[in-house]
Design an enzyme around this catalytic site. Structure first.
Site, short mmCIF file in Angstrom:
data_model
loop_
_atom_site.label_atom_id
_atom_site.label_comp_id
_atom_site.label_asym_id
_atom_site.label_seq_id
_atom_site.Cartn_x
_atom_site.Cartn_y
_atom_site.Cartn_z
N ARG A 100 10.33 17.64 -18.84
CA ARG A 100 9.65 17.94 -20.16
C ARG A 100 8.49 17.05 -20.42
O ARG A 100 8.81 15.66 -19.98
CB ARG A 100 10.42 18.04 -21.22
N ARG A 158 13.01 14.07 -22.03
CA ARG A 158 14.41 13.99 -22.69
C ARG A 158 15.54 14.23 -22.08
O ARG A 158 16.63 13.77 -22.36
CB ARG A 158 14.18 15.08 -24.11
N HIS A 159 15.57 14.81 -21.03
CA HIS A 159 16.59 15.00 -19.94
C HIS A 159 16.28 14.49 -18.70
O HIS A 159 16.32 13.23 -18.40
CB HIS A 159 17.38 16.36 -20.20
N GLU A 206 10.46 23.71 -13.85
CA GLU A 206 9.94 23.96 -14.86
C GLU A 206 8.88 23.27 -15.54
O GLU A 206 9.24 21.92 -15.59
CB GLU A 206 10.97 24.59 -16.13
N GLU A 223 9.35 35.18 -14.88
CA GLU A 223 10.65 34.93 -15.36
C GLU A 223 10.54 35.71 -16.69
O GLU A 223 9.94 34.91 -17.59
CB GLU A 223 11.07 33.54 -15.31
N GLY A 265 21.47 27.93 -17.37
CA GLY A 265 21.72 26.38 -17.61
C GLY A 265 23.02 26.28 -18.84
O GLY A 265 24.09 25.90 -18.28
N HIS A 266 22.59 26.30 -20.01
CA HIS A 266 23.50 26.14 -21.19
C HIS A 266 24.83 26.62 -21.08
O HIS A 266 25.91 26.00 -21.18
CB HIS A 266 22.83 26.24 -22.34
N THR A 315 13.12 26.04 -24.83
CA THR A 315 11.82 26.90 -24.72
C THR A 315 12.15 28.09 -25.54
O THR A 315 12.77 28.88 -25.22
CB THR A 315 11.67 27.07 -23.31
N HIS A 324 17.31 32.37 -19.94
CA HIS A 324 17.31 31.88 -21.37
C HIS A 324 18.51 32.69 -22.21
O HIS A 324 18.62 33.76 -22.31
CB HIS A 324 16.14 32.13 -22.10
N GLY A 325 19.50 31.68 -22.07
CA GLY A 325 20.61 32.23 -23.33
C GLY A 325 21.46 33.04 -22.80
O GLY A 325 22.33 33.55 -23.18
N HIS A 377 21.07 19.72 -18.70
CA HIS A 377 22.21 19.41 -19.53
C HIS A 377 23.28 18.14 -18.96
O HIS A 377 23.52 17.32 -19.70
CB HIS A 377 22.93 20.43 -19.91
N ASN A 413 20.35 25.64 -14.06
CA ASN A 413 19.74 24.60 -14.63
C ASN A 413 20.63 23.61 -14.96
O ASN A 413 21.61 23.51 -15.55
CB ASN A 413 19.11 25.13 -15.83
N HIS A 436 13.64 20.82 -15.67
CA HIS A 436 12.63 20.95 -16.47
C HIS A 436 12.36 19.41 -16.87
O HIS A 436 13.03 18.84 -17.31
CB HIS A 436 12.81 21.95 -17.88
#
Ligand code: PXP
Length: 238
Positions: free
Chosen positions: A45, A49-50, A70, A151, A214-215, A101, A192-193, A10, A7, A43
């Protein structure tokens, strides 16, 4: 083969912080694939925002880059996605105030809406997925919605592992959901995470075929570079 989706939202967040062009998410998409990622996740959104519309369009037009978009159930985002034709889509819940999310979709409440959206993407021959909580009930509903994949939201597991709380029950929930989905012919993904530790834990679940991360990958790349971090994940997933 277990696949890795990276992802790159970022990268766009970092670009937007300066309102300029660098770092460019389109170059990032090409770069992560060159480094070994099997697909790129973005994503789009509702608040942009990104990733913005131009980024999404350009990334979907890249040759040899499989794009997982996404998106929320928002009508204009759905029409936009059908126009720019990503290879894959994953429908996610979206709340303007959230940082990221926060949970899976409420499938029961949104059943009819989701059914219509899923059938539009299926008609366009785009692989469909739903971002869901690890619940047997939600796997059964996903089956009636006719999606290709689900997912599973791994945020709860990741939070528990990172704060040294007991996580066996959550891991078992993910395992049971994955097994049921697999037996119903739905491909299972996780996201996620996730970091190295949580991904390693999940690798015990053989039914998970794709990880979307991603992060951690982008954050860890500040220290070690995208190439090294992606290679580390690919080695884990082998
Ligand atoms: N999968 C889905 C459906 C997501 O919404 C997100 C967050 O955008 C991710 C994976 C990646 O999560 P993280 O950035 O925590 O790795």
């Amino acid at each position: 083969m277990i696949r890795l989706g990276v992802n790159i939202d970022h990268v766009a967040t970092l670009r937007n912080a300066r309102g300029e062009k660098h770092p460019d998410p389109i170059s990032a998409a090409l770069h992560v694939v060159k480094c070994g990622a099997d697909s790129v996740t973005i994503h789009l959104r509702e608040d942009r925002r990104h990733i913005n519309d131009k980024d999404a369009k350009k990334i979907c037009n890249l040759k040899n880059v499989l794009v997982n978009l996404e998106l929320s159930m928002n009508e204009s985002i759905v029409s936009n996605a059908l126009r720019i034709k990503p290879n894959y889509i994953c429908i996610v819940p979206e709340n303007r105030k959230e940082i990221t999310t926060e949970g899976g979709l409420n499938l029961k409440k949104n059943f009819n809406k989701l059914k219509k959206i899923v059938s539009k993407f299926k008609k366009a021959k785009i692989r469909t997925s739903l971002f869901i909580n690890p619940s047997l009930k939600d796997i059964k509903i996903s089956k009636s919605l006719g999606v290709d994949c689900v997912e599973i939201h791994t945020g709860n597991l990741s939070n528990k592992v990172k704060s040294n709380q007991k996580h066996n029950k959550e891991l078992q929930r993910i395992k049971n959901s994955s097994k049921l989905a697999n037996s119903l012919g739905i491909e299972v993904h996780a996201g996620h995470g996730l970091d190295y530790k949580t991904t390693k834990l999940l690798l015990r679940i053989k039914e998970i075929h794709e990880y979307n991360i991603g992060h951690f990958i982008i954050g860890e790349s500040v220290f070690h570079g995208l190439s090294k971090v992606i290679k580390n994940f690919k080695k884990l997933l082998k």
